[in-house]
Design a protein around this motif. Structure first.
Motif, short mmCIF file in Angstrom:
data_model
loop_
_atom_site.label_atom_id
_atom_site.label_comp_id
_atom_site.label_asym_id
_atom_site.label_seq_id
_atom_site.Cartn_x
_atom_site.Cartn_y
_atom_site.Cartn_z
N ASN A 264 51.59 -5.89 -30.31
CA ASN A 264 50.22 -6.11 -29.88
C ASN A 264 49.84 -7.55 -30.22
N PHE A 265 48.63 -7.92 -29.97
CA PHE A 265 48.21 -9.31 -30.14
C PHE A 265 48.38 -9.80 -31.57
N PHE A 266 47.96 -8.99 -32.53
CA PHE A 266 47.98 -9.43 -33.92
C PHE A 266 49.39 -9.57 -34.46
N THR A 267 50.26 -8.61 -34.15
CA THR A 267 51.64 -8.73 -34.66
C THR A 267 52.35 -9.90 -34.02
N LEU A 268 52.13 -10.13 -32.73
CA LEU A 268 52.73 -11.30 -32.10
C LEU A 268 52.19 -12.59 -32.69
N MET A 269 50.88 -12.61 -32.98
CA MET A 269 50.27 -13.81 -33.52
C MET A 269 50.80 -14.12 -34.91
N PHE A 270 50.97 -13.09 -35.75
CA PHE A 270 51.38 -13.33 -37.13
C PHE A 270 52.89 -13.47 -37.29
N THR A 271 53.69 -12.93 -36.39
CA THR A 271 55.14 -13.03 -36.57
C THR A 271 55.73 -14.14 -35.72
N GLU A 272 55.39 -14.18 -34.45
CA GLU A 272 56.01 -15.14 -33.55
C GLU A 272 55.07 -16.26 -33.12
N GLY A 273 53.80 -16.08 -33.31
CA GLY A 273 52.82 -17.00 -32.75
C GLY A 273 52.49 -18.15 -33.67
N VAL A 274 51.27 -18.61 -33.54
CA VAL A 274 50.79 -19.80 -34.25
C VAL A 274 50.71 -19.53 -35.75
N ILE A 275 50.25 -18.37 -36.11
CA ILE A 275 50.03 -18.06 -37.52
C ILE A 275 51.21 -17.25 -38.04
N ALA B 294 59.26 1.15 -32.86
CA ALA B 294 58.08 1.73 -33.47
C ALA B 294 57.76 1.07 -34.80
N GLU B 295 58.73 0.42 -35.40
CA GLU B 295 58.48 -0.25 -36.68
C GLU B 295 57.47 -1.38 -36.52
N LEU B 296 57.61 -2.19 -35.49
CA LEU B 296 56.67 -3.28 -35.23
C LEU B 296 56.12 -3.14 -33.82
N PRO B 297 54.93 -2.59 -33.68
CA PRO B 297 54.38 -2.48 -32.33
C PRO B 297 54.01 -3.87 -31.83
#
Length: 137
Positions: A33-44, A28-31
């Motif tokens: 979704n698209f934005f969290t994946l993009m900013f933590t693990e993704g391109v950005i 529950a700390e890090l849901p």
């Protein structure tokens, strides 16, 4: 106040339910979704976002210049339209004044205006005065 439909649970059942709760609370700390994946693990990521910050500021600056240029161009077009209408109106005034002047400079109109001063139009044609070279000395 006890709930009639709630069944009494044993301690074992409570322990089994408590373990999955801790796993869910961590998720529950890090849901995901698209934005969290993009900013933590993704391109950005935070590093790449700070690295791209000057480019983003530059693009925003170009966008502001583009918007300002468009407003400036629209104001110039409005001014040009206003001036062209004024030129047309002045052209019409010039043509009417020129027509009035042409009418007033005709012989009959001049004769009417001069008649009030007491001058009359001659009935006989003008005579040519001829001077010979010997007469003038």
């Amino acid at each position: 106040m006890n709930n009639q439909f709630k069944q009494d649970k044993t301690e074992e059942e409570l322990d089994q339910e408590a373990e999955p709760m801790t796993e869910q609370s961590e998720k529950a700390e890090l849901p995901k979704n698209f934005f969290t994946l993009m900013f933590t693990e993704g391109v950005i990521s935070k590093e790449s976002a700070t690295h791209l910050l000057p480019f983003i500021v530059f693009v925003a600056f170009l966008a502001m210049i583009y918007i300002g240029n468009r407003h400036f161009a629209e104001n110039n077009i409005r001014d040009i339209d206003k001036l062209s209408k004024e030129v047309k109106e002045l052209s019409w005034d010039f043509k009417t004044l020129k027509a009035d002047l042409m009418l007033k400079s005709t012989q009959t109109e001049v004769a009417k205006e001069v008649d009030t001063l007491g001058l009359i139009e001659p009935n006989e044609p003008p005579k040519k005065i001829v001077i010979r070279e010997n007469e003038f000395d």
